[in-house]
Design a protein around this motif. Structure first.
Motif: not given
Length: 163
Positions: A28-29, A32, A35-36
């Motif tokens: 998940q990290q 993320d 996605d950034q």
């Protein structure tokens, strides 16, 4: 069944739960972080290539790897998004956070070999050469050179004498 026979199974299931939970958290990290990503960010791919993000799509990323070199990667192939300072340090060799010039290591050893004034007054440094036990070939006696020549095996023309 007793509690003693169920205890190993309970411990095993608990350990599996904790391992999958930490793996999901890491995934998940990473998602993320991907996605950034924004155009202009420095990234490192899973293959170890450093590049700058040019364009970000849903599943792909267009990377600028050099002048005239544009590569299309899957988002999952991006290992890390680097800060600008870290990217410049790795790719261009630019250091921004130099604390002081005194922490730098000199290019030559001249500053490291300076003699201390107090050591010279104590008579610790003599300018005599130190004998390390090596002897030149000229200093060897002639008998020793002949003994070495006799100890060496004689070479033949490739034919062995034992047939």
């Amino acid at each position: 069944m007793s509690l003693v026979t169920l205890l190993p199974f309970i411990v095993l299931i608990g350990a599996m739960f904790l391992m999958t939970r930490s793996a999901k958290k890491k995934q998940q990290q990473a998602a993320d972080m991907r996605d950034q990503m924004q155009p202009g960010s420095g990234v490192r791919t899973i293959g170890g290539m450093y590049a700058t993000v040019k364009e970000v799509n849903d599943d792909t990323v267009l990377l600028d790897a050099g002048p005239g070199v544009e590569l299309l990667f899957a988002k999952n192939a991006i290992a890390t998004v680097l800060s600008d300072d870290e990217y410049n340090r790795i790719v261009h060799g630019v250091e921004h956070d130099l604390k002081s010039d005194a922490d730098l290591v000199p290019d030559d050893a001249s500053s490291l070999t300076g003699t201390d004034e107090s050591a010279d007054t104590d008579g610790a440094s003599d300018d005599k050469p130190i004998d390390l036990g090596k002897k030149d070939a000229a200093e060897e006696p002639a008998d020793a050179a002949e003994a070495k020549a006799e100890d060496e095996p004689k070479k033949t023309g490739g034919d062995s004498e034992a047939k």
